[in-house]
Scaffold this motif. Structure first.
Motif, PDB file in Angstrom:
ATOM      1  N   SER A 119      31.325  44.334  17.341  1.00  0.00           N
ATOM      2  CA  SER A 119      31.187  44.246  18.796  1.00  0.00           C
ATOM      3  C   SER A 119      32.234  45.128  19.459  1.00  0.00           C
ATOM      4  CB  SER A 119      31.389  42.819  19.285  1.00  0.00           C
ATOM      5  OG  SER A 119      30.357  41.981  18.866  1.00  0.00           O
ATOM      6  N   ASP A 120      31.812  45.765  20.540  1.00  0.00           N
ATOM      7  CA  ASP A 120      32.744  46.480  21.393  1.00  0.00           C
ATOM      8  C   ASP A 120      32.830  45.701  22.698  1.00  0.00           C
ATOM      9  OD1 ASP A 120      33.216  48.461  19.567  1.00  0.00           O
ATOM     10  OD2 ASP A 120      31.894  49.936  20.512  1.00  0.00           O
ATOM     11  N   VAL A 121      34.059  45.427  23.137  1.00  0.00           N
ATOM     12  CA  VAL A 121      34.286  44.613  24.329  1.00  0.00           C
ATOM     13  C   VAL A 121      35.210  45.378  25.273  1.00  0.00           C
ATOM     14  CG1 VAL A 121      35.171  42.416  25.206  1.00  0.00           C
ATOM     15  CG2 VAL A 121      34.110  42.508  22.942  1.00  0.00           C
ATOM     16  N   VAL A 122      34.812  45.466  26.534  1.00  0.00           N
ATOM     17  CA  VAL A 122      35.696  46.011  27.562  1.00  0.00           C
ATOM     18  C   VAL A 122      35.956  44.897  28.564  1.00  0.00           C
ATOM     19  CG1 VAL A 122      35.871  47.611  29.507  1.00  0.00           C
ATOM     20  CG2 VAL A 122      35.024  48.420  27.314  1.00  0.00           C
ATOM     21  N   VAL A 123      37.227  44.679  28.863  1.00  0.00           N
ATOM     22  CA  VAL A 123      37.640  43.665  29.823  1.00  0.00           C
ATOM     23  C   VAL A 123      38.132  44.387  31.076  1.00  0.00           C
ATOM     24  CG1 VAL A 123      39.193  41.735  30.268  1.00  0.00           C
ATOM     25  CG2 VAL A 123      38.346  42.138  27.942  1.00  0.00           C
ATOM     26  N   ARG A 124      37.446  44.154  32.202  1.00  0.00           N
ATOM     27  CA  ARG A 124      37.867  44.721  33.482  1.00  0.00           C
ATOM     28  C   ARG A 124      38.568  43.610  34.255  1.00  0.00           C
ATOM     29  NH1 ARG A 124      36.062  49.034  36.623  1.00  0.00           N
ATOM     30  NH2 ARG A 124      34.305  49.297  35.222  1.00  0.00           N
ATOM     31  N   ALA A 125      39.869  43.774  34.482  1.00  0.00           N
ATOM     32  CA  ALA A 125      40.649  42.760  35.190  1.00  0.00           C
ATOM     33  C   ALA A 125      40.368  42.824  36.685  1.00  0.00           C
ATOM     34  CB  ALA A 125      42.130  42.972  34.932  1.00  0.00           C
ATOM     35  N   LEU A 126      40.189  41.664  37.278  1.00  0.00           N
ATOM     36  CA  LEU A 126      40.018  41.551  38.726  1.00  0.00           C
ATOM     37  C   LEU A 126      41.367  41.178  39.347  1.00  0.00           C
ATOM     38  CD1 LEU A 126      36.622  39.625  38.802  1.00  0.00           C
ATOM     39  CD2 LEU A 126      37.009  42.080  39.075  1.00  0.00           C
ATOM     40  N   PRO A 127      41.551  41.367  40.655  1.00  0.00           N
ATOM     41  CA  PRO A 127      42.850  41.082  41.276  1.00  0.00           C
ATOM     42  C   PRO A 127      43.376  39.668  41.019  1.00  0.00           C
ATOM     43  CG  PRO A 127      41.509  42.359  42.772  1.00  0.00           C
ATOM     44  CD  PRO A 127      40.642  42.027  41.604  1.00  0.00           C
ATOM     45  N   ALA A 158      43.967  47.893  42.106  1.00  0.00           N
ATOM     46  CA  ALA A 158      43.594  46.737  42.928  1.00  0.00           C
ATOM     47  C   ALA A 158      44.262  45.461  42.411  1.00  0.00           C
ATOM     48  CB  ALA A 158      42.084  46.554  42.933  1.00  0.00           C
ATOM     49  N   VAL A 159      44.622  45.441  41.137  1.00  0.00           N
ATOM     50  CA  VAL A 159      45.290  44.276  40.544  1.00  0.00           C
ATOM     51  C   VAL A 159      46.731  44.186  41.022  1.00  0.00           C
ATOM     52  CG1 VAL A 159      46.020  43.231  38.356  1.00  0.00           C
ATOM     53  CG2 VAL A 159      43.771  44.279  38.546  1.00  0.00           C
ATOM     54  N   GLY A 160      47.382  45.319  41.206  1.00  0.00           N
ATOM     55  CA  GLY A 160      48.767  45.323  41.663  1.00  0.00           C
ATOM     56  C   GLY A 160      49.459  46.607  41.274  1.00  0.00           C
ATOM     57  N   GLY A 161      50.776  46.603  41.420  1.00  0.00           N
ATOM     58  CA  GLY A 161      51.575  47.759  41.047  1.00  0.00           C
ATOM     59  C   GLY A 161      51.642  47.937  39.542  1.00  0.00           C
ATOM     60  N   ALA A 162      52.370  48.949  39.107  1.00  0.00           N
ATOM     61  CA  ALA A 162      52.434  49.293  37.690  1.00  0.00           C
ATOM     62  C   ALA A 162      52.968  48.143  36.836  1.00  0.00           C
ATOM     63  CB  ALA A 162      53.298  50.531  37.492  1.00  0.00           C
ATOM     64  N   VAL A 163      53.998  47.469  37.314  1.00  0.00           N
ATOM     65  CA  VAL A 163      54.584  46.361  36.540  1.00  0.00           C
ATOM     66  C   VAL A 163      53.570  45.233  36.386  1.00  0.00           C
ATOM     67  CG1 VAL A 163      56.399  44.631  36.519  1.00  0.00           C
ATOM     68  CG2 VAL A 163      56.926  46.954  37.238  1.00  0.00           C
ATOM     69  N   VAL A 164      52.871  44.915  37.444  1.00  0.00           N
ATOM     70  CA  VAL A 164      51.874  43.842  37.405  1.00  0.00           C
ATOM     71  C   VAL A 164      50.710  44.239  36.506  1.00  0.00           C
ATOM     72  CG1 VAL A 164      50.237  42.514  38.794  1.00  0.00           C
ATOM     73  CG2 VAL A 164      52.519  42.983  39.672  1.00  0.00           C
ATOM     74  N   ARG A 165      50.227  45.465  36.644  1.00  0.00           N
ATOM     75  CA  ARG A 165      49.104  45.927  35.809  1.00  0.00           C
ATOM     76  C   ARG A 165      49.463  45.889  34.337  1.00  0.00           C
ATOM     77  NH1 ARG A 165      48.989  50.224  39.490  1.00  0.00           N
ATOM     78  NH2 ARG A 165      49.519  51.696  37.849  1.00  0.00           N
ATOM     79  N   ASN A 166      50.653  46.343  33.994  1.00  0.00           N
ATOM     80  CA  ASN A 166      51.064  46.333  32.591  1.00  0.00           C
ATOM     81  C   ASN A 166      51.218  44.910  32.072  1.00  0.00           C
ATOM     82  OD1 ASN A 166      51.045  49.105  32.155  1.00  0.00           O
ATOM     83  ND2 ASN A 166      53.092  49.326  33.014  1.00  0.00           N
ATOM     84  N   ALA A 191      46.127  38.782  38.168  1.00  0.00           N
ATOM     85  CA  ALA A 191      47.570  38.968  38.306  1.00  0.00           C
ATOM     86  C   ALA A 191      48.298  37.638  38.443  1.00  0.00           C
ATOM     87  CB  ALA A 191      47.880  39.857  39.506  1.00  0.00           C
ATOM     88  N   GLU A 192      47.655  36.662  39.070  1.00  0.00           N
ATOM     89  CA  GLU A 192      48.277  35.352  39.292  1.00  0.00           C
ATOM     90  C   GLU A 192      47.869  34.305  38.262  1.00  0.00           C
ATOM     91  OE1 GLU A 192      50.554  34.928  41.630  1.00  0.00           O
ATOM     92  OE2 GLU A 192      50.296  37.040  42.155  1.00  0.00           O
TER      93      GLU A 192
END
Length: 112
Positions: free
Chosen positions: A79-87, A50-58, A90-91
């Protein structure tokens, strides 16, 4: 780059952190934080299509990893931290990602 001990790598760890973690939501990401008994803090990143293509996600993943690496000394141990990127991530510029992770970690530290 985060050192191996500072990374969440196992799928069951991601699932546990997302399920049990306290959540901080911003425009570009969702942070899940779980306090642990460990000596080290760990970060994990979820960047979906949902964030974008492979290049954008990486690219997003690299920027999030860099921001987390900068903030690791301020987090302290346990602490354990998980970061979930939203669309919107990307910008977003690196400074925005950095400040939102810092704000989320600060909010979670005050809630403990």
């Amino acid at each position: 780059m985060l050192a191996k001990p500072n990374r969440v790598t196992q799928p069951h760890d991601f699932k546990a952190i997302v399920r049990r973690g306290r959540r901080f939501v911003s425009d570009t990401m969702v942070l899940y934080v779980v306090p642990t008994e460990s000596d080290v803090s760990r970060f994990g990143f979820i960047v979906t299509k949902a964030v974008g293509g492979a290049v954008v996600r990486n690219s997003v993943r690299r920027r999030l990893r860099s921001a987390s690496h900068d903030l690791l000394p301020t987090l302290g141990a346990g602490s354990d931290v998980v970061v979930r990127a939203l669309p919107a991530s990307a910008e977003a510029p690196w400074a925005t990602l950095h400040s939102e992770i810092a704000r989320g970690l600060g909010t979670m530290a005050r809630r403990r």
